[in-house]
Design a protein around this motif. Structure first.
Motif, PDB file in Angstrom:
ATOM      1  N   PHE A   1      11.801 -12.235   0.721  1.00  0.00           N
ATOM      2  CA  PHE A   1      10.757 -11.468   0.044  1.00  0.00           C
ATOM      3  C   PHE A   1      11.366 -10.246  -0.632  1.00  0.00           C
ATOM      4  O   PHE A   1      11.594  -9.210   0.006  1.00  0.00           O
ATOM      5  N   PRO A   2      11.630 -10.333  -1.933  1.00  0.00           N
ATOM      6  CA  PRO A   2      12.294  -9.232  -2.639  1.00  0.00           C
ATOM      7  C   PRO A   2      11.538  -7.910  -2.573  1.00  0.00           C
ATOM      8  O   PRO A   2      12.157  -6.848  -2.623  1.00  0.00           O
TER       9      PRO A   2
ATOM     10  N   ARG B   1       3.416  -9.181  -0.460  1.00  0.00           N
ATOM     11  CA  ARG B   1       2.850  -8.074  -1.228  1.00  0.00           C
ATOM     12  C   ARG B   1       3.079  -6.724  -0.569  1.00  0.00           C
ATOM     13  O   ARG B   1       2.507  -5.722  -0.993  1.00  0.00           O
ATOM     14  N   ALA B   2       3.941  -6.686   0.430  1.00  0.00           N
ATOM     15  CA  ALA B   2       4.176  -5.451   1.178  1.00  0.00           C
ATOM     16  C   ALA B   2       5.567  -4.895   0.931  1.00  0.00           C
ATOM     17  O   ALA B   2       6.513  -5.637   0.669  1.00  0.00           O
TER      18      ALA B   2
ATOM     19  N   VAL C   1      -5.563  -5.101  -1.812  1.00  0.00           N
ATOM     20  CA  VAL C   1      -4.101  -5.042  -1.849  1.00  0.00           C
ATOM     21  C   VAL C   1      -3.623  -4.969  -3.294  1.00  0.00           C
ATOM     22  O   VAL C   1      -2.744  -4.159  -3.638  1.00  0.00           O
ATOM     23  N   GLU C   2      -4.186  -5.812  -4.142  1.00  0.00           N
ATOM     24  CA  GLU C   2      -3.771  -5.800  -5.548  1.00  0.00           C
ATOM     25  C   GLU C   2      -4.153  -4.478  -6.212  1.00  0.00           C
ATOM     26  O   GLU C   2      -3.407  -3.964  -7.058  1.00  0.00           O
ATOM     27  N   TYR C   3      -5.291  -3.935  -5.842  1.00  0.00           N
ATOM     28  CA  TYR C   3      -5.697  -2.629  -6.380  1.00  0.00           C
ATOM     29  C   TYR C   3      -4.696  -1.558  -5.966  1.00  0.00           C
ATOM     30  O   TYR C   3      -4.258  -0.743  -6.806  1.00  0.00           O
ATOM     31  N   ALA C   4      -4.320  -1.544  -4.687  1.00  0.00           N
ATOM     32  CA  ALA C   4      -3.365  -0.547  -4.203  1.00  0.00           C
ATOM     33  C   ALA C   4      -2.009  -0.706  -4.891  1.00  0.00           C
ATOM     34  O   ALA C   4      -1.367   0.290  -5.268  1.00  0.00           O
ATOM     35  N   ARG C   5      -1.569  -1.935  -5.054  1.00  0.00           N
ATOM     36  CA  ARG C   5      -0.290  -2.163  -5.745  1.00  0.00           C
ATOM     37  C   ARG C   5      -0.363  -1.683  -7.193  1.00  0.00           C
ATOM     38  O   ARG C   5       0.583  -1.074  -7.704  1.00  0.00           O
ATOM     39  N   GLY C   6      -1.491  -1.947  -7.832  1.00  0.00           N
ATOM     40  CA  GLY C   6      -1.653  -1.504  -9.219  1.00  0.00           C
ATOM     41  C   GLY C   6      -1.643   0.003  -9.360  1.00  0.00           C
ATOM     42  O   GLY C   6      -1.279   0.535 -10.422  1.00  0.00           O
TER      43      GLY C   6
ATOM     44  N   GLY D   1       0.299   1.857  -7.558  1.00  0.00           N
ATOM     45  CA  GLY D   1       1.634   2.313  -7.184  1.00  0.00           C
ATOM     46  C   GLY D   1       1.763   2.795  -5.755  1.00  0.00           C
ATOM     47  O   GLY D   1       2.696   3.551  -5.434  1.00  0.00           O
ATOM     48  N   LYS D   2       0.879   2.349  -4.858  1.00  0.00           N
ATOM     49  CA  LYS D   2       0.935   2.800  -3.473  1.00  0.00           C
ATOM     50  C   LYS D   2       2.016   2.049  -2.697  1.00  0.00           C
ATOM     51  O   LYS D   2       2.313   0.889  -2.984  1.00  0.00           O
ATOM     52  N   LEU D   3       2.586   2.710  -1.711  1.00  0.00           N
ATOM     53  CA  LEU D   3       3.442   2.034  -0.750  1.00  0.00           C
ATOM     54  C   LEU D   3       2.531   1.167   0.112  1.00  0.00           C
ATOM     55  O   LEU D   3       1.547   1.650   0.670  1.00  0.00           O
ATOM     56  N   VAL D   4       2.833  -0.118   0.237  1.00  0.00           N
ATOM     57  CA  VAL D   4       1.980  -1.049   0.974  1.00  0.00           C
ATOM     58  C   VAL D   4       2.678  -1.476   2.257  1.00  0.00           C
ATOM     59  O   VAL D   4       3.837  -1.908   2.227  1.00  0.00           O
ATOM     60  N   THR D   5       1.984  -1.339   3.386  1.00  0.00           N
ATOM     61  CA  THR D   5       2.520  -1.763   4.676  1.00  0.00           C
ATOM     62  C   THR D   5       1.627  -2.854   5.248  1.00  0.00           C
ATOM     63  O   THR D   5       0.411  -2.865   5.044  1.00  0.00           O
TER      64      THR D   5
END
Length: 330
Positions: free
Chosen positions: A216-217, A186-187, A149-154, A156-160
């Motif tokens: 959750f902002p 984290r989503a 999840v942290e890799y995907a966020r890093g 810039g992916k849209l996380v669902t």
């Protein structure tokens, strides 16, 4: 390039299909697992998808790989474990088609996936990264999920995220609550059921979307499923409450996953960022996802039950817009 990559469990659902001559239930093996069902729906509606998972080096693992490939889901990120069995779920259905689960997962192969085994190139290629809570129940897959999840966020992916709460799989309910809240935090897009809203906050189902957006902002779009009462789709600009079309369900297994996959498919087609969706765009997402999920309940299983786009559009055209749950809502 990929549209969506998902990380999580693949498993076999054993659901009753009648009885033998002595009244004992007969069980049919159906390929499933929430992320697999989710991707199967996306692939059915034209998205390019791939799975990150682990199955056993056994007949059920091969059945799952075959089912994903037939559904158009990429399997190059699925590992095979010769030392653990593919996870099995035994499903019981009540008179309305609603289900409960018992699991053979001590451990299941899905829990043994490590971060080092992931094909990170699949995440790099994808527009969206999806995960659920069953990969947060045990190690090493919990740490694998956290890192992915942290890799995907890093990147810039849209996380669902789909909590997909299964209480029997958690060592304690407080751990389940904390891990699910971690996932939500984290989503960008969260699909939540009314039961999960009650578990997390003790609130009425309709309040779940407001809790997501208030607390959750990072969450930009809440997809709240309400079973036979339809859904609530909401961002900070607008909301849409949608009822369900008339169907006679025989098996609700995977319906929520198919709702989520259909909603994300429609979101990708619209091309509008989740936080910028208008009320009309929210209506389109809610309508397509609700009809797809409703039609899926008329067939057994998860992956095999995804209706075609033609079926969904025909139902929409035939029945018009599913009724709004309350007067004045879209």
């Amino acid at each position: 390039m990929l549209d969506v990559v998902a990380l999580g469990e693949l498993l076999i659902d054993f659901a009753p299909r009648g009885t033998d001559g002595e009244g004992n239930p007969l069980l049919a093996a159906q390929p499933g697992g929430a992320p697999g069902n989710f991707l199967a729906a996306l692939s059915r509606y034209g998205a390019r998808t791939a799975m990150l998972a682990k199955v056993g080096e056994d007949a059920f693992g091969r059945l799952l790989l075959d089912a994903l490939e037939k559904a158009g889901v990429g399997t190059q990120g699925v590992r095979r474990d010769p030392e653990a069995f593919t996870t099995l779920a035994f499903v019981t259905l009540d008179s309305r088609g609603d289900r409960s689960f018992s699991f053979a997962r001590k451990p299941g192969a899905d829990t043994r996936l490590s971060f080092q085994e992931l094909d990170l190139g699949l995440i790099d290629q994808a527009r969206v990264f999806h995960f659920g809570s069953l990969s947060l129940t045990d190690e090493p897959v919990r740490s694998c999920t956290h890192q992915a999840v942290e890799y995907a966020r890093g990147k810039g992916k849209l996380v669902t995220f789909d909590p997909n709460l299964r209480p029997a799989l958690w060592k304690c309910q407080e751990q389940a609550r904390q891990e699910i809240l971690w996932g939500i935090g984290r989503a960008d897009v969260v699909k939540l059921s009314g039961e999960e809203a009650a578990f997390l906050w003790g609130c009425a189902p309709q309040e779940g979307a407001q809790q997501l957006l208030r607390q959750f902002p990072r969450v930009q779009l809440a997809l709240l499923t309400l079973g036979a009462q339809g859904c609530l789709v909401q961002n900070r600009r607008a909301a849409c409450r949608m009822g369900t079309p008339p169907v006679r369900p025989v098996d609700t297994t995977g319906a929520g996953d198919i709702f989520g996959g259909a909603a994300v498919a429609r979101l990708l087609e619209l091309g509008t960022p989740p936080e910028a969706l208008s009320e009309e765009e929210l209506r389109q997402v809610a309508q397509f996802a609700t009809v797809a999920a409703s039609l899926s309940t008329q067939r057994p299983g998860g992956i095999p039950s995804v209706p075609s786009r033609r079926e969904v559009l025909a139902q929409i055209q035939q029945g018009g817009q599913p009724p709004a749950a309350e007067k004045g809502e879209c």
